[in-house]
Design a protein around this motif. Structure first.
Motif, PDB file in Angstrom:
ATOM      1  N   ALA A  91     -25.101  68.221 -56.006  1.00 26.79           N
ATOM      2  CA  ALA A  91     -25.705  69.321 -55.253  1.00 26.79           C
ATOM      3  C   ALA A  91     -26.311  70.285 -56.266  1.00 26.79           C
ATOM      4  N   THR A  95     -30.427  72.916 -53.729  1.00 26.07           N
ATOM      5  CA  THR A  95     -29.822  72.384 -52.509  1.00 26.07           C
ATOM      6  C   THR A  95     -28.719  73.302 -51.998  1.00 26.07           C
ATOM      7  N   PHE A 121     -19.419  69.683 -51.133  1.00 31.25           N
ATOM      8  CA  PHE A 121     -20.487  69.945 -52.092  1.00 31.25           C
ATOM      9  C   PHE A 121     -19.934  69.768 -53.504  1.00 31.25           C
TER      10      PHE A 121
END
Length: 403
Positions: A91, A95, A121
């Protein structure tokens, strides 16, 4: 294994660390999960969709509609409802920011906003980006939405700098998912002591007496209980295995005496004790200070009994504790196992037989029969040791739930 038939979405965004997603996908598939991969456009510049499609055994998606001229729609709502878990690894800062602020400009972020499953994440970026106030704010916001963060690791980064920002290794990402699916409220916080592996009883500085135990069964039990939420201490004899889980407290010993002393340190505070070690029954009466020289003819070695760890600790058992022993037998199996259960004050005895193909030392599989104090006998088929550990977890969970 606890990822069998689980539906896992893997989101890959544009980072040099995207190469690790291939290993993650492979590990997930190997664990029995059904995997689908979503990629941002930037991610496809670091690793090809073909690689991840081959490993996942499913087409990789990156756009709302296929580019094959047919116009097939990749339904983000269906994908979000399909998954049991969604992990975005790596990530990037970009993002993280888009997801934290609800920006929905590609398929990956649209699926994120549609997902009803837990979302993980795993950040990857340079250390200054990871420490930046805006990134920290976005991470905090994502956590406030109920998402799960897998912290970036410390190490050398693509920029050449050294610090936090490395994507967690694929094995750590896999453990995070396993821990999520294996978590059991009744087990969480329980203190579990496990012994595993062989012991080595020295003859001289070079030689020792031991057995063929690999430690695989005990390590699988430690991993399974840790992922269920228990506070696990593993007292291990010498084995060629990696630590079973980052959350496991690993205490390495060599001899039966050392295993007893280490186990005594943690025994009183334990809620569950699993005696999975294959402790040598005898040790040389005297240990030579120098290497014993080879002589012609026979060689005599005087032996003395080692401490019976399960017997000694069983005498110290408290009312709230559960004790589980193992019995590896070759004859009169159930009779011998019952005798061991009673004499050592155990609650359960796990019996396996060297007469069963694929069971016993060194194998990745085991076939067990579990007998409890009330005489209930449970028979299990030949399984991988990770699955056997799950069966043992189920039995203990049931016992604790009844209490």
């Amino acid at each position: 294994m606890n990822l069998v038939e689980k539906k896992i979405l893997v989101g890959v965004s544009g980072s040099i660390a995207a190469y690790k997603s291939a290993v993650l996908v492979r590990l997930l598939v190997k664990s029995g999960a059904e995997v689908r991969v979503l990629m941002t456009h930037a991610a496809t510049e670091f690793i090809t969709p073909l690689t991840l499609a081959t490993l996942s055994k499913n087409p990789v998606l990156s756009t709302y509609a296929s580019d094959d001229g047919i116009g097939q729609w990749n339904n983000h709502v269906e994908l979000g409802l399909w998954a049991d878990a969604f992990i975005i690894a790596p990530a990037t800062a970009h993002t993280l920011a888009r997801c934290a602020n609800g920006l929905c400009d590609d398929l990956l972020t649209a699926v994120y906003l549609s997902a009803r499953c837990p979302v993980f994440f795993a950040p990857a970026m340079d250390l200054d980006m990871y420490r930046h106030g805006s990134t920290l704010h976005n991470i905090q916001r994502l956590r406030s939405y109920g998402n799960i963060l897998i912290e970036a690791e410390y190490g050398e980064l693509a920029s050449g700098l050294v610090g936090e920002g490395r994507l967690a290794e694929p094995e750590i990402l896999l453990e995070a998912l396993q821990r999520h699916f294996n978590h059991r409220p009744v087990v969480a916080g329980k203190r579990v002591l496990i012994t595993a592996g062989p012991t080595q009883e020295a003859m001289d500085p070079v030689r020792y007496i031991s057995n063929h135990s690999s430690g695989k069964m005990g390590y699988a039990i430690a991993r399974t209980f840790a992922q269920a939420g228990a506070d696990v201490t593993l007292v291990s004899g010498p084995v060629g295995l990696d630590a079973p889980d980052a959350a496991v407290r690993l205490v390495k010993v060599r001899s039966a005496r050392q295993m007893l002393e280490a186990s005594q340190e943690y025994f009183a505070a334990s809620d569950l004790v699993v005696f999975a070690a294959a402790v040598a029954d005898y040790a040389p009466s005297e240990v030579a200070e120098q290497k014993i020289k080879k002589h012609e003819g026979t060689f005599e070695l005087n032996l003395t009994k080692t401490p019976d760890i399960a017997l000694m600790l069983g005498r110290q058992k408290r009312a709230h504790q559960l004790l589980v022993g193992f019995a590896l037998e070759t004859e009169n199996e159930q009779e011998n196992a019952r005798r061991k259960l009673e004499s050592k004050n155990l609650d359960f005895i796990v019996l396996n037989s060297l007469n069963d193909p694929g069971a016993g030392f060194a194998y990745d599989t085991n076939k067990i029969t579990v007998i409890d104090r009330e005489g209930l006998i449970r028979h299990f088929e030949l399984k991988k040791k990770e699955e056997v550990a799950q069966d043992i977890l189920d039995i203990i969970t049931e016992k604790w739930s009844e209490a």
